[in-house]
Design a protein around this motif. Structure first.
Motif: not given
Length: 171
Positions: A80-89
């Motif tokens: 979740d942390v990795i996906v969130k960071r990637y998509i928001q970037n």
């Protein structure tokens, strides 16, 4: 307008159909689809991104240099942390000329597709929306990102071919 939506839907089904039959090994196709819709009851903008699981995992693996498994329940919080960071970037949205913060809701796996859910809290409908979508463009030269935006039953769609990453819709 319905014809355009039908063609976009058919294109999406065709792409996901080809990929699901493993023909992608012979002719790889890299595509994501982002749906953006104004929810008048909640006064919010709901966003969902669909990506092929294998493409997304490979990209996250290369970027983070760590084990990535979006399907493993035991790793879900870490992913979740990795996906969130990637998509928001890689997905930026401005509504009526104002950059908006996207609240990450989560992701789920649906067969060979990852669905990522976001929300933008807002108080009124929009007349103009700008989207910068470079999801997976840093990993696949042939990346195609399809964007659909809907407000009060009006739907507009656009296609971004890497390196083009920006769309604007007016309602």
């Amino acid at each position: 307008m319905n014809f355009l939506c039908s063609k976009a839907t058919l294109f999406f089904i065709l792409i996901f159909g080809i990929h699901s039959f493993n023909i992608s090994n012979l002719h790889p196709l890299h595509v994501s689809t982002t749906e953006i819709a104004f929810n008048s009851k909640q006064k919010s903008v709901e966003i969902s991104c669909k990506l092929f699981t294998d493409d997304f995992e490979n990209a996250l693996r290369k970027q983070n240099k760590t084990k990535i498994d979006l399907t493993a329940p035991i790793l879900h919080n870490e992913m979740d942390v990795i996906v969130k960071r990637y998509i928001q970037n890689h997905l930026k949205i401005s509504i009526n000329e104002q950059k908006k913060v996207q609240n990450y809701i989560g992701y789920e796996i649906d067969r060979e597709v990852v669905n990522v859910y976001l929300e933008i809290e807002t108080t009124k409908p929009f007349e103009k929306i700008n989207i910068e979508d470079n999801i997976l463009c840093d990993f696949f030269e042939d990346q195609i990102n399809i964007v659909h935006v809907e407000i009060f039953g009006k739907r507009k769609s656009g296609r971004l071919n890497n390196p083009n990453t920006q769309l604007e819709f007016r309602f």
